[in-house]
Design a protein around this motif. Structure first.
Motif, PDB file in Angstrom:
ATOM      1  N   THR A 180       0.831  -1.202   0.000  1.00  0.00           N
ATOM      2  CA  THR A 180       0.000   0.000   0.000  1.00  0.00           C
ATOM      3  C   THR A 180       0.867   1.255   0.000  1.00  0.00           C
ATOM      4  O   THR A 180       2.078   1.203   0.279  1.00  0.00           O
ATOM      5  CB  THR A 180      -0.904   0.029   1.235  1.00  0.00           C
ATOM      6  OG1 THR A 180      -0.092   0.198   2.412  1.00  0.00           O
ATOM      7  CG2 THR A 180      -1.717  -1.259   1.352  1.00  0.00           C
ATOM      8  N   GLY A 181       0.228   2.385  -0.293  1.00  0.00           N
ATOM      9  CA  GLY A 181       0.952   3.652  -0.236  1.00  0.00           C
ATOM     10  C   GLY A 181       1.522   3.923   1.141  1.00  0.00           C
ATOM     11  O   GLY A 181       2.637   4.439   1.272  1.00  0.00           O
ATOM     12  N   ASP A 182       0.760   3.582   2.183  1.00  0.00           N
ATOM     13  CA  ASP A 182       1.255   3.781   3.553  1.00  0.00           C
ATOM     14  C   ASP A 182       2.465   2.891   3.832  1.00  0.00           C
ATOM     15  O   ASP A 182       3.425   3.323   4.498  1.00  0.00           O
ATOM     16  CB  ASP A 182       0.142   3.484   4.565  1.00  0.00           C
ATOM     17  CG  ASP A 182      -0.944   4.546   4.565  1.00  0.00           C
ATOM     18  OD1 ASP A 182      -0.701   5.657   4.045  1.00  0.00           O
ATOM     19  OD2 ASP A 182      -2.044   4.258   5.077  1.00  0.00           O
ATOM     20  N   ASP A 183       2.418   1.634   3.334  1.00  0.00           N
ATOM     21  CA  ASP A 183       3.563   0.733   3.512  1.00  0.00           C
ATOM     22  C   ASP A 183       4.816   1.338   2.870  1.00  0.00           C
ATOM     23  O   ASP A 183       5.904   1.355   3.476  1.00  0.00           O
ATOM     24  CB  ASP A 183       3.286  -0.625   2.865  1.00  0.00           C
ATOM     25  CG  ASP A 183       2.243  -1.438   3.596  1.00  0.00           C
ATOM     26  OD1 ASP A 183       2.057  -1.215   4.801  1.00  0.00           O
ATOM     27  OD2 ASP A 183       1.619  -2.302   2.946  1.00  0.00           O
ATOM     28  N   ILE A 184       4.668   1.799   1.638  1.00  0.00           N
ATOM     29  CA  ILE A 184       5.821   2.321   0.907  1.00  0.00           C
ATOM     30  C   ILE A 184       6.353   3.589   1.567  1.00  0.00           C
ATOM     31  O   ILE A 184       7.576   3.784   1.659  1.00  0.00           O
ATOM     32  CB  ILE A 184       5.437   2.567  -0.564  1.00  0.00           C
ATOM     33  CG1 ILE A 184       5.150   1.216  -1.248  1.00  0.00           C
ATOM     34  CG2 ILE A 184       6.545   3.305  -1.310  1.00  0.00           C
ATOM     35  CD1 ILE A 184       4.584   1.335  -2.636  1.00  0.00           C
ATOM     36  N   THR A 185       5.463   4.431   2.059  1.00  0.00           N
ATOM     37  CA  THR A 185       5.910   5.638   2.768  1.00  0.00           C
ATOM     38  C   THR A 185       6.695   5.264   4.021  1.00  0.00           C
ATOM     39  O   THR A 185       7.752   5.859   4.310  1.00  0.00           O
ATOM     40  CB  THR A 185       4.702   6.502   3.147  1.00  0.00           C
ATOM     41  OG1 THR A 185       4.058   6.955   1.942  1.00  0.00           O
ATOM     42  CG2 THR A 185       5.132   7.710   3.965  1.00  0.00           C
ATOM     43  N   ALA A 186       6.207   4.281   4.771  1.00  0.00           N
ATOM     44  CA  ALA A 186       6.917   3.858   5.987  1.00  0.00           C
ATOM     45  C   ALA A 186       8.284   3.289   5.644  1.00  0.00           C
ATOM     46  O   ALA A 186       9.283   3.568   6.339  1.00  0.00           O
ATOM     47  CB  ALA A 186       6.079   2.824   6.741  1.00  0.00           C
ATOM     48  N   ILE A 187       8.363   2.500   4.579  1.00  0.00           N
ATOM     49  CA  ILE A 187       9.650   1.926   4.173  1.00  0.00           C
ATOM     50  C   ILE A 187      10.591   3.024   3.695  1.00  0.00           C
ATOM     51  O   ILE A 187      11.793   3.015   4.011  1.00  0.00           O
ATOM     52  CB  ILE A 187       9.426   0.868   3.080  1.00  0.00           C
ATOM     53  CG1 ILE A 187       8.680  -0.343   3.667  1.00  0.00           C
ATOM     54  CG2 ILE A 187      10.748   0.421   2.467  1.00  0.00           C
ATOM     55  CD1 ILE A 187       8.149  -1.302   2.632  1.00  0.00           C
ATOM     56  N   ALA A 196      17.378   2.293  16.749  1.00  0.00           N
ATOM     57  CA  ALA A 196      16.507   2.723  17.843  1.00  0.00           C
ATOM     58  C   ALA A 196      15.294   3.483  17.319  1.00  0.00           C
ATOM     59  O   ALA A 196      14.175   3.318  17.810  1.00  0.00           O
ATOM     60  CB  ALA A 196      17.297   3.580  18.831  1.00  0.00           C
ATOM     61  N   VAL A 197      15.509   4.291  16.282  1.00  0.00           N
ATOM     62  CA  VAL A 197      14.396   5.014  15.670  1.00  0.00           C
ATOM     63  C   VAL A 197      13.458   4.039  14.970  1.00  0.00           C
ATOM     64  O   VAL A 197      12.229   4.129  15.092  1.00  0.00           O
ATOM     65  CB  VAL A 197      14.916   6.077  14.680  1.00  0.00           C
ATOM     66  CG1 VAL A 197      13.756   6.725  13.929  1.00  0.00           C
ATOM     67  CG2 VAL A 197      15.722   7.135  15.411  1.00  0.00           C
ATOM     68  N   LEU A 198      14.011   3.090  14.225  1.00  0.00           N
ATOM     69  CA  LEU A 198      13.178   2.133  13.497  1.00  0.00           C
ATOM     70  C   LEU A 198      12.328   1.296  14.447  1.00  0.00           C
ATOM     71  O   LEU A 198      11.190   0.930  14.118  1.00  0.00           O
ATOM     72  CB  LEU A 198      14.050   1.215  12.641  1.00  0.00           C
ATOM     73  CG  LEU A 198      14.864   1.872  11.524  1.00  0.00           C
ATOM     74  CD1 LEU A 198      15.586   0.807  10.695  1.00  0.00           C
ATOM     75  CD2 LEU A 198      13.988   2.722  10.622  1.00  0.00           C
ATOM     76  N   ASP A 199      12.852   0.994  15.618  1.00  0.00           N
ATOM     77  CA  ASP A 199      12.106   0.186  16.581  1.00  0.00           C
ATOM     78  C   ASP A 199      10.813   0.867  17.018  1.00  0.00           C
ATOM     79  O   ASP A 199       9.863   0.196  17.440  1.00  0.00           O
ATOM     80  CB  ASP A 199      12.971  -0.098  17.813  1.00  0.00           C
ATOM     81  CG  ASP A 199      14.089  -1.093  17.522  1.00  0.00           C
ATOM     82  OD1 ASP A 199      13.985  -1.816  16.517  1.00  0.00           O
ATOM     83  OD2 ASP A 199      15.061  -1.123  18.296  1.00  0.00           O
ATOM     84  N   GLY A 200      10.761   2.186  16.928  1.00  0.00           N
ATOM     85  CA  GLY A 200       9.570   2.905  17.365  1.00  0.00           C
ATOM     86  C   GLY A 200       8.564   3.197  16.271  1.00  0.00           C
ATOM     87  O   GLY A 200       7.565   3.878  16.513  1.00  0.00           O
ATOM     88  N   GLU A 201       8.780   2.635  15.070  1.00  0.00           N
ATOM     89  CA  GLU A 201       7.923   2.990  13.942  1.00  0.00           C
ATOM     90  C   GLU A 201       6.576   2.257  13.945  1.00  0.00           C
ATOM     91  O   GLU A 201       5.607   2.737  13.388  1.00  0.00           O
ATOM     92  CB  GLU A 201       8.652   2.704  12.621  1.00  0.00           C
ATOM     93  CG  GLU A 201       9.827   3.630  12.363  1.00  0.00           C
ATOM     94  CD  GLU A 201       9.390   5.086  12.262  1.00  0.00           C
ATOM     95  OE1 GLU A 201       8.352   5.360  11.630  1.00  0.00           O
ATOM     96  OE2 GLU A 201      10.083   5.935  12.834  1.00  0.00           O
ATOM     97  N   CYS A 261       5.647  -0.421  12.283  1.00  0.00           N
ATOM     98  CA  CYS A 261       5.293  -0.995  10.980  1.00  0.00           C
ATOM     99  C   CYS A 261       6.006  -2.330  10.841  1.00  0.00           C
ATOM    100  O   CYS A 261       7.221  -2.415  11.080  1.00  0.00           O
ATOM    101  CB  CYS A 261       5.699  -0.037   9.855  1.00  0.00           C
ATOM    102  SG  CYS A 261       5.577  -0.742   8.193  1.00  0.00           S
ATOM    103  N   SER A 262       5.286  -3.377  10.456  1.00  0.00           N
ATOM    104  CA  SER A 262       5.895  -4.704  10.379  1.00  0.00           C
ATOM    105  C   SER A 262       7.011  -4.758   9.336  1.00  0.00           C
ATOM    106  O   SER A 262       8.011  -5.458   9.530  1.00  0.00           O
ATOM    107  CB  SER A 262       4.830  -5.760  10.051  1.00  0.00           C
ATOM    108  OG  SER A 262       4.232  -5.505   8.791  1.00  0.00           O
ATOM    109  N   HIS A 263       6.855  -4.017   8.227  1.00  0.00           N
ATOM    110  CA  HIS A 263       7.892  -4.024   7.197  1.00  0.00           C
ATOM    111  C   HIS A 263       9.171  -3.340   7.706  1.00  0.00           C
ATOM    112  O   HIS A 263      10.283  -3.798   7.421  1.00  0.00           O
ATOM    113  CB  HIS A 263       7.396  -3.334   5.938  1.00  0.00           C
ATOM    114  CG  HIS A 263       6.151  -3.944   5.375  1.00  0.00           C
ATOM    115  ND1 HIS A 263       6.062  -5.281   5.050  1.00  0.00           N
ATOM    116  CD2 HIS A 263       4.936  -3.396   5.094  1.00  0.00           C
ATOM    117  CE1 HIS A 263       4.855  -5.539   4.580  1.00  0.00           C
ATOM    118  NE2 HIS A 263       4.151  -4.412   4.591  1.00  0.00           N
ATOM    119  N   VAL A 264       9.008  -2.281   8.435  1.00  0.00           N
ATOM    120  CA  VAL A 264      10.165  -1.607   9.029  1.00  0.00           C
ATOM    121  C   VAL A 264      10.818  -2.511  10.073  1.00  0.00           C
ATOM    122  O   VAL A 264      12.052  -2.578  10.175  1.00  0.00           O
ATOM    123  CB  VAL A 264       9.754  -0.257   9.640  1.00  0.00           C
ATOM    124  CG1 VAL A 264      10.928   0.384  10.379  1.00  0.00           C
ATOM    125  CG2 VAL A 264       9.234   0.675   8.549  1.00  0.00           C
TER     126      VAL A 264
END
Length: 255
Positions: free
Chosen positions: A203-210, A229-234, A236-239
């Motif tokens: 999805t667009g949201d998935d791609i934006t998060a990635i 540490a930043v990625l851990d707080g996102e 999103c399962s893909h992140v």
């Protein structure tokens, strides 16, 4: 279904509908599943198990001993190939080595173009594309939906994360995280595989998060532990998949 000029060992186990072309050679420990087609002059040997509906074209060499000086003729190693793979002309896929776990594996629905080489102990997932003359050294891990451009090379023990993309003639010396496009000698990150993700239903949201995770990892001037540490707080399962890949990397990631 077997051409009279083919040489199929009587101990080989082929499903009744397997087609074998002229002058092909199939060894005693080979198993081939239903619906598979073996082209002329192909050689399939070693302890090799091939699943259903595979197409192996002429002059391919499948299951030959590894190109490793530590290999001994009596080593118990094997090759496993799943279902629905296309393996084009002059591809070479070797069995594993005792020191590397004894297994080379290719999953399902992979597309290997001409002159591809997959070395000993490589573990390749499913839905990958290997363009002409791309090569894996030993012990490489390739996750699902990876694309390798033509003439790309991957150093031994490297890993390519799911949905990553290698540009033509790239030389990979470190791990490539999921979703990342890499290019150059040695390969460097060049963004995320946006078009590939769209085609696979992200999805667009998935791609934006990635994309934001990529910026955190590569563009914001953070040290690796700070970026993680930043990625851990996102949230999103893909992140999370990207962060997990980076953490388990043995060679370090391209950066």
């Amino acid at each position: 279904m077997i051409d009279p000029t083919a040489r199929v060992h009587p101990d080989a186990r082929l499903a009744p509908d397997v087609e074998v072309g002229p002058y092909a050679v199939i060894g005693p420990k080979v198993q081939i599943g239903a619906g598979s087609v073996i082209g002329p002059h192909a050689v399939i040997t070693g302890d090799t198990r091939i699943g259903r509906n595979n197409r192996i074209f002429q002059f391919a060499s499948i299951g030959e001993i590894p190109q490793d000086k530590k290999y001994h003729a009596d080593d118990d190693t094997r090759l496993e190939i799943g279902d629905d793979n296309t393996i084009r002309e002059f591809c070479t896929i070797n069995t594993g080595t005792v020191g590397g776990g004894g297994l080379t594996r290719l999953g399902d629905n992979n597309w290997l173009m001409a002159y591809v080489h997959i070395a000993h102990d490589c573990l390749v997932g499913s839905h990958t594309i290997f363009a002409n003359s791309s090569s894996l050294a030993g012990h490489v891990v390739v996750e699902d939906h990876v694309i390798l451009g033509g003439f790309s090379l991957v150093h031994q023990f490297c890993a390519l994360g799911a949905h990553s993309f290698l540009a033509v003639s790239s030389v990979v010396l470190k791990d490539v995280p999921p979703f990342v496009m890499a290019e150059g000698n040695s390969a460097r990150p060049r963004g995320i595989n946006t078009e590939g993700l769209r085609r696979r239903g992200f999805t667009g949201d998935d791609i934006t998060a990635i994309r934001n995770a990529y910026k955190t990892l590569y563009r914001n001037g953070l040290r690796l532990n700070e970026a993680l540490a930043v990625l851990d707080g996102e949230g999103c399962s893909h992140v999370a998949d990207m962060a997990a890949f980076v953490r388990r990397s043995q060679r370090g990631i391209i950066r």
